[in-house]
Design a protein around this motif. Structure first.
Motif, PDB file in Angstrom:
ATOM      1  N   ALA A  37      72.837 -13.480 -58.735  1.00 49.35           N
ATOM      2  CA  ALA A  37      71.737 -14.215 -58.098  1.00 49.35           C
ATOM      3  C   ALA A  37      70.380 -13.618 -58.451  1.00 49.35           C
ATOM      4  O   ALA A  37      69.412 -14.360 -58.669  1.00 49.35           O
ATOM      5  N   GLN A  38      70.288 -12.308 -58.512  1.00 48.23           N
ATOM      6  CA  GLN A  38      68.999 -11.666 -58.794  1.00 48.23           C
ATOM      7  C   GLN A  38      68.539 -11.914 -60.226  1.00 48.23           C
ATOM      8  O   GLN A  38      67.355 -12.155 -60.468  1.00 48.23           O
ATOM      9  N   GLU A  39      69.466 -11.870 -61.163  1.00 47.23           N
ATOM     10  CA  GLU A  39      69.103 -12.132 -62.554  1.00 47.23           C
ATOM     11  C   GLU A  39      68.700 -13.595 -62.735  1.00 47.23           C
ATOM     12  O   GLU A  39      67.724 -13.903 -63.429  1.00 47.23           O
ATOM     13  N   ARG A  40      69.453 -14.489 -62.117  1.00 45.15           N
ATOM     14  CA  ARG A  40      69.100 -15.906 -62.185  1.00 45.15           C
ATOM     15  C   ARG A  40      67.741 -16.148 -61.529  1.00 45.15           C
ATOM     16  O   ARG A  40      66.909 -16.898 -62.051  1.00 45.15           O
ATOM     17  N   LYS A  41      67.505 -15.514 -60.404  1.00 45.39           N
ATOM     18  CA  LYS A  41      66.227 -15.677 -59.704  1.00 45.39           C
ATOM     19  C   LYS A  41      65.069 -15.232 -60.586  1.00 45.39           C
ATOM     20  O   LYS A  41      64.021 -15.894 -60.641  1.00 45.39           O
ATOM     21  N   LYS A  42      65.242 -14.112 -61.280  1.00 45.03           N
ATOM     22  CA  LYS A  42      64.190 -13.618 -62.178  1.00 45.03           C
ATOM     23  C   LYS A  42      63.874 -14.645 -63.267  1.00 45.03           C
ATOM     24  O   LYS A  42      62.707 -14.963 -63.515  1.00 45.03           O
ATOM     25  N   LEU A  43      64.911 -15.173 -63.906  1.00 42.69           N
ATOM     26  CA  LEU A  43      64.693 -16.135 -64.983  1.00 42.69           C
ATOM     27  C   LEU A  43      64.131 -17.455 -64.458  1.00 42.69           C
ATOM     28  O   LEU A  43      63.284 -18.077 -65.104  1.00 42.69           O
ATOM     29  N   LEU A  44      64.599 -17.886 -63.299  1.00 39.60           N
ATOM     30  CA  LEU A  44      64.083 -19.112 -62.694  1.00 39.60           C
ATOM     31  C   LEU A  44      62.590 -19.010 -62.410  1.00 39.60           C
ATOM     32  O   LEU A  44      61.853 -19.998 -62.522  1.00 39.60           O
ATOM     33  N   ASN A  45      62.127 -17.833 -62.062  1.00 36.48           N
ATOM     34  CA  ASN A  45      60.712 -17.640 -61.743  1.00 36.48           C
ATOM     35  C   ASN A  45      59.871 -17.267 -62.959  1.00 36.48           C
ATOM     36  O   ASN A  45      58.650 -17.437 -62.934  1.00 36.48           O
ATOM     37  N   ASP A  46      60.518 -16.785 -64.025  1.00 35.52           N
ATOM     38  CA  ASP A  46      59.777 -16.447 -65.246  1.00 35.52           C
ATOM     39  C   ASP A  46      59.493 -17.678 -66.101  1.00 35.52           C
ATOM     40  O   ASP A  46      58.516 -17.710 -66.859  1.00 35.52           O
ATOM     41  N   ALA A  47      60.332 -18.690 -65.992  1.00 31.78           N
ATOM     42  CA  ALA A  47      60.243 -19.850 -66.883  1.00 31.78           C
ATOM     43  C   ALA A  47      59.130 -20.809 -66.477  1.00 31.78           C
ATOM     44  O   ALA A  47      58.817 -20.957 -65.294  1.00 31.78           O
ATOM     45  N   ASP A  48      58.536 -21.455 -67.470  1.00 31.81           N
ATOM     46  CA  ASP A  48      57.573 -22.532 -67.197  1.00 31.81           C
ATOM     47  C   ASP A  48      58.298 -23.775 -66.700  1.00 31.81           C
ATOM     48  O   ASP A  48      57.774 -24.528 -65.882  1.00 31.81           O
ATOM     49  N   LEU A  49      59.515 -23.984 -67.229  1.00 31.96           N
ATOM     50  CA  LEU A  49      60.310 -25.140 -66.814  1.00 31.96           C
ATOM     51  C   LEU A  49      61.783 -24.752 -66.844  1.00 31.96           C
ATOM     52  O   LEU A  49      62.238 -24.038 -67.745  1.00 31.96           O
ATOM     53  N   VAL A  50      62.520 -25.231 -65.847  1.00 27.67           N
ATOM     54  CA  VAL A  50      63.937 -24.917 -65.702  1.00 27.67           C
ATOM     55  C   VAL A  50      64.749 -26.204 -65.699  1.00 27.67           C
ATOM     56  O   VAL A  50      64.391 -27.178 -65.021  1.00 27.67           O
ATOM     57  N   PHE A  51      65.830 -26.213 -66.456  1.00 20.50           N
ATOM     58  CA  PHE A  51      66.828 -27.274 -66.383  1.00 20.50           C
ATOM     59  C   PHE A  51      67.963 -26.784 -65.494  1.00 20.50           C
ATOM     60  O   PHE A  51      68.515 -25.705 -65.728  1.00 20.50           O
ATOM     61  N   LEU A  52      68.335 -27.568 -64.508  1.00 24.68           N
ATOM     62  CA  LEU A  52      69.471 -27.233 -63.654  1.00 24.68           C
ATOM     63  C   LEU A  52      70.645 -28.117 -64.052  1.00 24.68           C
ATOM     64  O   LEU A  52      70.617 -29.326 -63.843  1.00 24.68           O
ATOM     65  N   CYS A  53      71.653 -27.503 -64.650  1.00 24.07           N
ATOM     66  CA  CYS A  53      72.865 -28.220 -65.072  1.00 24.07           C
ATOM     67  C   CYS A  53      74.024 -27.669 -64.255  1.00 24.07           C
ATOM     68  O   CYS A  53      74.930 -27.006 -64.775  1.00 24.07           O
ATOM     69  N   LEU A  54      73.977 -27.933 -62.973  1.00 22.23           N
ATOM     70  CA  LEU A  54      74.836 -27.298 -61.986  1.00 22.23           C
ATOM     71  C   LEU A  54      75.418 -28.320 -61.025  1.00 22.23           C
ATOM     72  O   LEU A  54      74.891 -29.432 -60.903  1.00 22.23           O
ATOM     73  N   PRO A  55      76.480 -27.953 -60.292  1.00 27.20           N
ATOM     74  CA  PRO A  55      76.921 -28.811 -59.186  1.00 27.20           C
ATOM     75  C   PRO A  55      75.809 -28.946 -58.149  1.00 27.20           C
ATOM     76  O   PRO A  55      74.889 -28.122 -58.094  1.00 27.20           O
TER      77      PRO A  55
END
Length: 308
Positions: A37-55
Motif C-alpha cells: 500500500a505504501q509503495e502504491r500510495k507513493k506512485l499514485l501521488n507522484d504521477a501526473d495521471l493515474v490509470f486504475l485497472c483494478l476491481p
C-alpha cells in the motif's frame, strides 16, 4: 503516468499503447511491491495521471490513497461511472463532453457494452428522435478477452470445454453491471433490456440496437436514422458512421479488432431499424478509450498513440 493494475488485460493494453511514446514517462512498480500500500500510495501521488485497472473496491481504495489535488485519475472499473464529481470518458457522446473530459480531474472510462449501446442510443435521444420512454432492447457480441485473464485461459487452455465453441448468452438476470451507465448517459427513463453474448474469438464487439420506426418521433426510415447519426458524429476522428446500404450483408463482430475506433452501421427499412456499433472491446471499449481520455486531459493530440 502510473498504471495501477498493469498486469491485467486492460492495463497491459494501455502500456502497449504508451510504451513507445517519448512524450510521457511511465512510472513502474517493483513486481514484488504490487500489493504494498505504501509503495502504491507513493506512485499514485507522484504521477501526473493515474490509470486504475483494478476491481471496483480496489479502485475506490486507490482513489482514497491520493492526497494531493494535482494527480488526475482515469478509472477503468465500474466504480465511478455514475458517481458525482466524475466525468464520463466518452468525448464524442454528448455536446460538451470532450471539454468536460479535457478539464476533468476524475474520469470514468466507459464499459465496453455501454460504449456500443450509448454510441447508438444517446445521439438519438439527444436529438429527440428516440423518445425517453421508448422500451429499448439491445444485444451485444464480444470476444472472450473482455472476460480478463481467467476467461482467456478457459478459451485458450488445454482441455477446453466444448460449450466454449459456441456463442454463450450471459447476464441472464438482466442486471448487467453496465446498465446504470447505459441508462444514465443515454437519457432514457429506463435501462434497456440488455443481453450480452460471448463467443469463441479473441476480441471485437458488435452492439445492436433494434427499433420500431413508427414509435420514433417523426417516424423516420432506417436511412433517415443513418443520416441523423452521420450528422451527429460529423468530423469525429474516432467514431464514424458507415454509408447506408439497402442490401443486407453479414457483419463480422471482430471487423475492427486491433483498432481504437468505433463504426456505426444502420440497416433496415421504413418500419424497422437496427443500429450496429462495431469496435474492439480492448480498444475503444477499454484501453484505447483510456488513452484517448489521457490525451485530452494532458493536452496531447487526442488520437496520439491510437490505431485508427
Amino acid at each position: 503516468m502510473f498504471i495501477d493494475g498493469q498486469e491485467g488485460t486492460t492495463g497491459l493494453q494501455i502500456y502497449e499503447r504508451l510504451g513507445g511514446r517519448e512524450d510521457i514517462e511511465l512510472l513502474r512498480i517493483d513486481p514484488e511491491k504490487r500489493k504494498d500500500a505504501q509503495e502504491r500510495k507513493k506512485l499514485l501521488n507522484d504521477a501526473d495521471l493515474v490509470f486504475l485497472c483494478l476491481p471496483d473496491a480496489a479502485a475506490r481504495e486507490a482513489v482514497a490513497l491520493i492526497e494531493n489535488d494535482r494527480t488526475k485519475v482515469i478509472d477503468a472499473s465500474t466504480a465511478h461511472r455514475t458517481s458525482p464529481g466524475w466525468v464520463y470518458g466518452f468525448p464524442e457522446l454528448l455536446a460538451g463532453q470532450r471539454q468536460r473530459v479535457k478539464f476533468a480531474k476524475r474520469t470514468a472510462n466507459p464499459g465496453c457494452h455501454a460504449t456500443g449501446f450509448l454510441s447508438a442510443a444517446a445521439p438519438l435521444v439527444a436529438t429527440g428522435v428516440l423518445p425517453r420512454d421508448y422500451p429499448v432492447t439491445c444485444y451485444s457480441l464480444t470476444g472472450y478477452s473482455g472476460g480478463g485473464k481467467k476467461m482467456i485461459a478457459e478459451y485458450e487452455g488445454e482441455g477446453k470445454d466444448e460449450a466454449l465453441d459456441s456463442p454463450r448468452i450471459y447476464g441472464t438476470t438482466l442486471r448487467h453491471k453496465h446498465l446504470p451507465e447505459m441508462k444514465a448517459l443515454s437519457g432514457l427513463d429506463e435501462p434497456p433490456v440488455f443481453c450480452p453474448i460471448v463467443d469463441d474469438y479473441y476480441k471485437g464487439m458488435a452492439s445492436c440496437l433494434m427499433l420500431h420506426n413508427a414509435r420514433l418521433t417523426g417516424k423516420p426510415t432506417a436511412e433517415d436514422l443513418c443520416e441523423i447519426l452521420a450528422r451527429y458524429y460529423e468530423d469525429q476522428q474516432v467514431v464514424r458512421v458507415a454509408p447506408f446500404e439497402k442490401e443486407g450483408s453479414f457483419l463480422a463482430a471482430n471487423a475492427l479488432a486491433g483498432t481504437d475506433r468505433l463504426e456505426l452501421s444502420v440497416w433496415g427499412h421504413e418500419e424497422q431499424t437496427i443500429v450496429v456499433a462495431r469496435f474492439d472491446n480492448l480498444g475503444k471499449g477499454a484501453s484505447g478509450a483510456a488513452v484517448q481520455n489521457m490525451n485530452l486531459m494532458l493536452g496531447f493530440d487526442e488520437t496520439a498513440g491510437l490505431a485508427l
